[in-house]
Design a protein around this motif. Structure first.
Motif, PDB file in Angstrom:
ATOM      1  N   GLN A   1       0.679  -1.102   0.237  1.00 42.82           N
ATOM      2  CA  GLN A   1      -0.058  -0.346   0.319  1.00 42.82           C
ATOM      3  C   GLN A   1       0.867   1.334   0.083  1.00 42.82           C
ATOM      4  O   GLN A   1       0.321   2.182  -0.944  1.00 42.82           O
ATOM      5  CB  GLN A   1      -0.851  -0.425   0.831  1.00 42.82           C
ATOM      6  N   GLU A   2       2.053   0.739   0.331  1.00 39.63           N
ATOM      7  CA  GLU A   2       2.664   1.974   0.943  1.00 39.63           C
ATOM      8  C   GLU A   2       3.566   2.646  -0.336  1.00 39.63           C
ATOM      9  O   GLU A   2       3.222   3.870  -1.101  1.00 39.63           O
ATOM     10  CB  GLU A   2       3.817   2.573   1.987  1.00 39.63           C
TER      11      GLU A   2
ATOM     12  N   GLN B   1      -1.093   9.157   7.494  1.00 36.33           N
ATOM     13  CA  GLN B   1       0.177   8.603   7.382  1.00 36.33           C
ATOM     14  C   GLN B   1       0.395   8.110   8.189  1.00 36.33           C
ATOM     15  O   GLN B   1       1.208   6.639   8.555  1.00 36.33           O
ATOM     16  CB  GLN B   1       1.572   9.863   6.955  1.00 36.33           C
TER      17      GLN B   1
ATOM     18  N   PRO C   1      -0.609  12.077   1.572  1.00 33.48           N
ATOM     19  CA  PRO C   1      -2.121  11.495   2.725  1.00 33.48           C
ATOM     20  C   PRO C   1      -1.689  12.952   3.594  1.00 33.48           C
ATOM     21  O   PRO C   1      -1.256  13.260   3.788  1.00 33.48           O
ATOM     22  CB  PRO C   1      -1.070  10.481   3.077  1.00 33.48           C
TER      23      PRO C   1
ATOM     24  N   TYR D   1       0.846  10.098  -4.497  1.00 31.55           N
ATOM     25  CA  TYR D   1      -0.791  10.256  -3.575  1.00 31.55           C
ATOM     26  C   TYR D   1       0.062  11.101  -1.658  1.00 31.55           C
ATOM     27  O   TYR D   1       1.066  10.345  -1.045  1.00 31.55           O
ATOM     28  CB  TYR D   1      -1.027   8.755  -2.988  1.00 31.55           C
TER      29      TYR D   1
ATOM     30  N   TRP E   1       1.273   4.012  -2.608  1.00 27.55           N
ATOM     31  CA  TRP E   1       0.997   5.684  -3.269  1.00 27.55           C
ATOM     32  C   TRP E   1       1.664   6.529  -3.696  1.00 27.55           C
ATOM     33  O   TRP E   1       2.285   7.363  -3.877  1.00 27.55           O
ATOM     34  CB  TRP E   1       1.023   6.153  -1.423  1.00 27.55           C
TER      35      TRP E   1
END
Length: 504
Positions: free
Chosen positions: A336-337, A352, A347, A345, A340
């Motif tokens: 997922q990181e 975060q 956050p 992205y 991003w």
């Protein structure tokens, strides 16, 4: 050495049976713990402190009152901050008469760091004692070894120090204290050297494992952090009888770091997705999903967890399975990181913190502390280690300290913004203000963790492991540096812990 240690241990046990003076017993427990031999007297210490907690204590000595307060709270026995009211005036502030008692102030300072939320009295105790101790240091009024103890505490209070390193200091200081017990000091030295031999043997075995693993998987970007990983393991549990747990824990750290570095700085986003898919399937047949350079690592990952299952008792196998599930969750969070970062992205600070707390690895590590201990850890204790909010607090401490250290050295995780940057961007503030905010959040999480000592008192041994995890974080990220990644200054500590014996 072992025979000598047994004889000395019996002499110390005699002190518990014969000492009727409360203050003498409190000081005995403190000395035993500070010298690193508390693990030899768990029952005696528990019985002694329970007895002291149950009975009224009257003393006009700040040193004694604060020492009792710290020892009881460390062991999950509640003591009210009101115990320090006898050292306050009518205005509710600490009286000036105690400002000239360095031993008492140091005892108060260390005790007050066991505060929980909504204890302004202890916040005031920290401020008052720190102010006067700093003044004494600046004036050069303190003698050795008290001056060195104050200097260390002002940098990091005793409840947050790496116990084995603090023991190394205290082994050279205890003999200079008035009323020290010579045979207790002898026991501490012998026990340290015995355990050093145990740890060195483990380091040899796990170094051979790492050499074989590194040579087989053939990944050019692997970090050689075997000794640092073992040191981390030893911070959590150094006692004899925990060899298997230390080795499994160290191996899990190493495998986790390889996975992290792959997601973080080497694999393409497509390769990250395939790696996560294979890890979620956790089956040899999934190896075909991976690029050629990751296939051997994937096989070693599965093989090592299979070995963990074979090494533990039948009653312990479910913990390995749970650790495997946490490893799979961690892979998902790493992906997922990476997503991003790939999508640029940005956050919010809250987003975060939520994700990067999960990628901190603490949840997996806390579960891993229970593997290999069989019935020594109850199922209730295991479930606590797997799901407690205290573990989340520990994870936040690691995330914030890691991000501050990374920001200071200019190496943030890939292209992904850190909590420092998110806070700066969201609140339009400079770096130092963001650091102050994160430091404040770290202190809040420490209060939450301290509360677990009393809330989950019956699970204290496992709670202590999580607290030791937070202490290890304070050690590795001391002075806003990342000693796990940039570990050259650890060499002397490693020599002292594992190579150089204590002179007898």
């Amino acid at each position: 050495m072992r025979q000598r240690a047994d004889n000395l241990r019996e002499k110390v046990r005699t002190l518990f049976r014969t000492s009727g003076d409360v203050v003498a017993r409190i000081k005995l427990v403190d000395s035993i713990q500070h010298l690193g031999v508390g693990h030899l007297f768990n029952e005696e210490i528990s019985t002694t402190l329970s007895d002291i907690h149950a009975n009224e204590f009257t003393s006009s000595s700040l040193y004694e009152v604060a020492l009792r307060f710290r020892l009881l709270r460390e062991h999950g026995l509640w003591v009210s901050p009101a115990t320090f009211n006898i050292f306050k005036g009518d205005d509710g502030r600490f009286i000036n008469e105690i400002a000239d008692e360095p031993s008492g102030l140091l005892s108060l300072y260390n005790a007050a760091y066991l505060l929980v939320h909504d204890e302004p009295e202890l916040e005031e105790a920290i401020s008052f004692s720190r102010h006067h101790l700093k003044s004494m240091m600046q004036c050069g009024n303190l003698k050795h070894p008290l001056a060195d103890q104050v200097k260390r505490a002002l940098h990091l209070p005793l409840p947050r120090t790496y116990k084995r390193v603090e023991t190394l200091y205290y082994l050279s200081e205890y003999g200079q204290e008035e009323g020290h017990i010579s045979f207790l000091l002898d026991l501490a030295k012998v026990d340290f050297n015995i355990l050093q031999g145990v740890h060195l043997k483990e380091l040899k075995a796990i170094s051979e494992w790492w050499k074989d693993l590194n040579g087989y998987v053939g990944l050019s970007y692997l970090r050689d952090r075997l000794v640092e990983s073992y040191t981390w393991s030893q911070m959590l549990f150094y006692e004899e009888g925990l060899e298997l747990t230390r080795i499994i824990f160290t191996k899990i750290i190493v495998l986790m770091v390889i996975m992290d570095d792959t997601y973080d700085s080497h694999a393409t986003i497509q390769e990250c997705r395939k790696l996560n898919e294979a890890i979620q399937r956790w089956d040899e047949s999934a190896v075909f999903l991976l690029p050629e350079y990751l296939k051997k690592f994937y096989n070693e990952l599965l093989n090592n967890f299979k070995e963990f299952e074979d090494q533990v008792t039948i009653n312990d196998k479910y913990r390995v399975a749970y650790a495997k599930k946490e490893f799979q969750k961690l892979s998902h969070y790493f992906l997922q990181e990476a997503e991003w970062s790939h999508n640029n992205y940005k956050p919010s600070f809250e987003e975060q913190v939520a994700l990067s707390t999960k990628t901190s690895t603490v949840q997996l590590l806390c579960v891993s502390t229970t593997v290999g201990q069989g019935d020594a850890i109850s199922n209730e204790a295991f479930q606590w280690a797997a799901s407690s909010s205290t573990v989340t607090s520990c994870a936040k401490i690691l995330r914030f300290m890691n991000d501050i250290a990374s920001f200071k050295c200019g190496k943030n995780k890939g292209d992904m913004v850190s909590t420092v940057e998110c806070y700066m961007n969201e609140h339009k503030v400079i770096t130092e203000i963001a650091f102050v905010k994160l430091d404040s959040l770290i202190e809040d999480e420490w209060r939450t963790m301290n509360h677990a000592r009393y809330e989950d008192h019956q699970l204290l041994p496992v709670v202590q492991r999580v607290l030791n995890m937070a202490i290890s974080i304070m050690f590795f990220y001391d002075k806003r540096k990342d000693a796990y990644t940039f570990s050259t200054h650890l060499q002397e500590i490693v020599r002292s812990l594992f190579v150089n014996p204590i002179p007898m």
